[in-house]
Design a protein around this motif. Structure first.
Motif, PDB file in Angstrom:
ATOM      1  N   LEU A  18       0.814  -1.149   0.071  1.00  0.00           N
ATOM      2  CA  LEU A  18       0.102  -0.090  -0.026  1.00  0.00           C
ATOM      3  C   LEU A  18       0.929   1.357  -0.126  1.00  0.00           C
ATOM      4  CD1 LEU A  18      -2.716   1.420   0.269  1.00  0.00           C
ATOM      5  CD2 LEU A  18      -2.392   1.279   2.856  1.00  0.00           C
ATOM      6  N   TRP A  19       0.598   2.164  -0.957  1.00  0.00           N
ATOM      7  CA  TRP A  19       1.007   3.512  -0.963  1.00  0.00           C
ATOM      8  C   TRP A  19       0.205   4.449  -0.229  1.00  0.00           C
ATOM      9  CZ3 TRP A  19       6.217   2.995  -2.197  1.00  0.00           C
ATOM     10  CH2 TRP A  19       6.453   1.898  -3.084  1.00  0.00           C
ATOM     11  N   VAL A  20       0.681   5.299   0.667  1.00  0.00           N
ATOM     12  CA  VAL A  20      -0.342   6.540   1.309  1.00  0.00           C
ATOM     13  C   VAL A  20       0.702   7.610   0.792  1.00  0.00           C
ATOM     14  CG1 VAL A  20      -1.468   7.741   2.793  1.00  0.00           C
ATOM     15  CG2 VAL A  20      -1.382   5.214   3.087  1.00  0.00           C
ATOM     16  N   ILE A  21       0.097   8.425  -0.433  1.00  0.00           N
ATOM     17  CA  ILE A  21       0.717   9.512  -0.908  1.00  0.00           C
ATOM     18  C   ILE A  21       0.044  10.951  -0.582  1.00  0.00           C
ATOM     19  CG2 ILE A  21       1.606  10.363  -3.005  1.00  0.00           C
ATOM     20  CD1 ILE A  21       1.800   7.470  -4.125  1.00  0.00           C
ATOM     21  N   LYS A  22       0.893  11.837  -0.294  1.00  0.00           N
ATOM     22  CA  LYS A  22       0.376  13.192   0.182  1.00  0.00           C
ATOM     23  C   LYS A  22       0.780  14.105  -0.895  1.00  0.00           C
ATOM     24  CE  LYS A  22       0.363  17.446   2.247  1.00  0.00           C
ATOM     25  NZ  LYS A  22       1.251  18.445   2.129  1.00  0.00           N
ATOM     26  N   ILE A  23      -0.023  15.075  -1.452  1.00  0.00           N
ATOM     27  CA  ILE A  23       0.613  16.062  -2.328  1.00  0.00           C
ATOM     28  C   ILE A  23       0.071  17.627  -1.736  1.00  0.00           C
ATOM     29  CG2 ILE A  23       0.836  14.800  -4.396  1.00  0.00           C
ATOM     30  CD1 ILE A  23      -2.133  15.948  -5.037  1.00  0.00           C
ATOM     31  N   GLY A  24       0.830  18.452  -2.009  1.00  0.00           N
ATOM     32  CA  GLY A  24       0.605  19.881  -1.367  1.00  0.00           C
ATOM     33  C   GLY A  24       0.431  20.850  -2.716  1.00  0.00           C
ATOM     34  N   GLY A  25       0.342  21.868  -2.087  1.00  0.00           N
ATOM     35  CA  GLY A  25      -0.145  23.170  -2.869  1.00  0.00           C
ATOM     36  C   GLY A  25       0.877  23.340  -4.101  1.00  0.00           C
ATOM     37  N   LEU A  67       4.646   5.448   3.302  1.00  0.00           N
ATOM     38  CA  LEU A  67       4.142   6.766   3.355  1.00  0.00           C
ATOM     39  C   LEU A  67       4.864   7.969   2.607  1.00  0.00           C
ATOM     40  CD1 LEU A  67       2.434   9.119   4.548  1.00  0.00           C
ATOM     41  CD2 LEU A  67       3.526   9.091   6.467  1.00  0.00           C
ATOM     42  N   VAL A  68       4.297   8.514   1.463  1.00  0.00           N
ATOM     43  CA  VAL A  68       5.139   9.311   0.670  1.00  0.00           C
ATOM     44  C   VAL A  68       4.805  10.901   0.474  1.00  0.00           C
ATOM     45  CG1 VAL A  68       5.856   9.488  -1.836  1.00  0.00           C
ATOM     46  CG2 VAL A  68       5.255   7.298  -1.045  1.00  0.00           C
ATOM     47  N   TYR A  69       5.570  11.656   0.819  1.00  0.00           N
ATOM     48  CA  TYR A  69       5.351  12.947   0.975  1.00  0.00           C
ATOM     49  C   TYR A  69       5.835  13.689  -0.407  1.00  0.00           C
ATOM     50  CZ  TYR A  69       3.887  12.694   5.804  1.00  0.00           C
ATOM     51  OH  TYR A  69       3.056  12.545   6.947  1.00  0.00           O
ATOM     52  N   CYS A  70       5.199  14.203  -1.131  1.00  0.00           N
ATOM     53  CA  CYS A  70       5.653  14.889  -2.455  1.00  0.00           C
ATOM     54  C   CYS A  70       5.796  16.256  -2.082  1.00  0.00           C
ATOM     55  CB  CYS A  70       4.549  14.533  -3.591  1.00  0.00           C
ATOM     56  SG  CYS A  70       4.606  12.747  -4.033  1.00  0.00           S
ATOM     57  N   PHE A  71       6.908  16.948  -2.287  1.00  0.00           N
ATOM     58  CA  PHE A  71       6.914  18.461  -2.017  1.00  0.00           C
ATOM     59  C   PHE A  71       8.008  19.061  -3.278  1.00  0.00           C
ATOM     60  CE2 PHE A  71      11.117  17.197  -0.477  1.00  0.00           C
ATOM     61  CZ  PHE A  71      11.602  18.029   0.161  1.00  0.00           C
ATOM     62  N   GLU A  72       8.535  20.286  -2.860  1.00  0.00           N
ATOM     63  CA  GLU A  72       9.313  20.929  -3.918  1.00  0.00           C
ATOM     64  C   GLU A  72      10.793  20.420  -4.181  1.00  0.00           C
ATOM     65  OE1 GLU A  72       9.733  23.374  -0.281  1.00  0.00           O
ATOM     66  OE2 GLU A  72       8.107  22.297  -1.396  1.00  0.00           O
ATOM     67  N   LYS A  73      11.420  19.779  -3.347  1.00  0.00           N
ATOM     68  CA  LYS A  73      12.736  19.055  -3.461  1.00  0.00           C
ATOM     69  C   LYS A  73      12.788  17.889  -3.950  1.00  0.00           C
ATOM     70  CE  LYS A  73      14.409  23.175  -1.965  1.00  0.00           C
ATOM     71  NZ  LYS A  73      15.171  23.972  -2.833  1.00  0.00           N
ATOM     72  N   ARG A  74      13.885  17.395  -4.426  1.00  0.00           N
ATOM     73  CA  ARG A  74      14.190  15.959  -4.826  1.00  0.00           C
ATOM     74  C   ARG A  74      14.273  14.972  -3.432  1.00  0.00           C
ATOM     75  NH1 ARG A  74      12.581  15.616  -9.796  1.00  0.00           N
ATOM     76  NH2 ARG A  74      13.062  17.465 -11.339  1.00  0.00           N
ATOM     77  N   GLY A  75      14.525  15.449  -2.726  1.00  0.00           N
ATOM     78  CA  GLY A  75      14.510  14.865  -1.297  1.00  0.00           C
ATOM     79  C   GLY A  75      15.353  15.657  -0.304  1.00  0.00           C
ATOM     80  N   VAL A  76      15.826  14.969   0.794  1.00  0.00           N
ATOM     81  CA  VAL A  76      16.415  15.826   2.074  1.00  0.00           C
ATOM     82  C   VAL A  76      17.834  15.784   1.179  1.00  0.00           C
ATOM     83  CG1 VAL A  76      17.353  15.649   4.079  1.00  0.00           C
ATOM     84  CG2 VAL A  76      15.184  14.585   3.680  1.00  0.00           C
TER      85      VAL A  76
END
Length: 264
Positions: free
Chosen positions: A6-13, A183-192
């Protein structure tokens, strides 16, 4: 017995607010193999809608104050316009999405945040056992892909504005008892990033034991600190891994080359 992925994926603004970026994300999300849940906020659309209606948006330390007029706006935008645009986009890609708020199916309850120094208004905090994983599992096993907006309820008829990151984490933790959950957080960078000015300096994996040293070195700082605290908290509660990266790289999840992975 094998446990389903299962993938739980969050996207933001940063995705919601940009039609081309959202189109690319929906392409990748629809193609992702395995069971999946999507969580989204509303980006800046709620602020613009409020301005159009003559309602002033108030932020304290980056957090929205949700009074009664603003609750009406965020419900219209998050659980209405934005949610249905995302669901329609996924349907166009043959991904049978089901648009939801936490009130639907009594799937996610929350409690109104108590007033301390700041009254955040109708903002909801999620407690342990707030998520009805039975209902969500039933939808997924019936072939639907749940798409959750950042609106919950208190069980007594009150809707609440709830942080989408928190909703995604609570869903992942609750569903980890039934699925092999990432759990996957998508944001504006390629990662940490090892170097915040170098997009190529992604740290591929961070273990809990590494976290303190990265903070001390100033590599993990500012807004990334609470993200990683929340990531390792979810892992401690049963989530297999938490991944942070750019939405455009979502197709790399199966190759384990997506952004930064936080592991036990």
């Amino acid at each position: 017995m094998a446990v389903d992925k299962l993938w739980v994926i969050k996207i933001g603004g940063n995705i919601i607010d940009h039609p081309e970026g959202l189109r690319r994300f929906l392409d990748r999300f629809a193609s992702l193999r395995g069971r999946k849940v999507l969580v989204h906020g509303g980006g800046k659309i709620a602020t613009r809608m409020a301005a159009d209606l003559g309602i002033e948006a108030t932020l304290v330390a980056g957090r929205r104050i949700t009074d009664e007029p603003m609750l009406r706006v965020v419900t219209m935008v998050y659980a209405g316009l934005t949610n249905k645009q995302v669901v329609a986009g996924l349907q166009a890609r043959k991904c049978n999405a089901l648009g939801l708020s936490g009130a639907d199916g009594n799937s996610i309850k929350a409690v109104k945040r108590p007033v301390d120094k700041i009254d955040y208004g109708f903002v909801g905090d999620i407690l342990p056992a707030s998520v009805d994983e039975e209902a969500i599992t039933t939808w997924m096993e019936s072939g639907f892909v749940p798409v959750f907006s950042a609106i919950t309820h208190d069980g007594g008829g009150q809707l609440l504005n709830t942080n989408a990151d928190t909703i995604a984490s609570a869903l992942a933790v609750a569903l980890s008892s039934r699925y092999d959950t990432s759990l996957v957080y998508c944001f504006e960078k390629r990662g940490v990033l090892q170097n915040v000015h170098d997009e190529a300096s992604v740290i591929p994996e961070i273990k809990a034991a590494d976290f303190e040293g990265l903070q001390a070195a100033g590599i993990v700082a500012d807004g990334m600190v609470p993200k990683l605290y929340n990531a390792f908290d979810a892992i401690a509660k049963g989530v297999r891994e938490v991944c942070i990266g750019h939405a455009d790289d979502l197709h790399l999840l199966h190759e384990r080359r997506f952004g930064t992975r936080m592991v036990r």
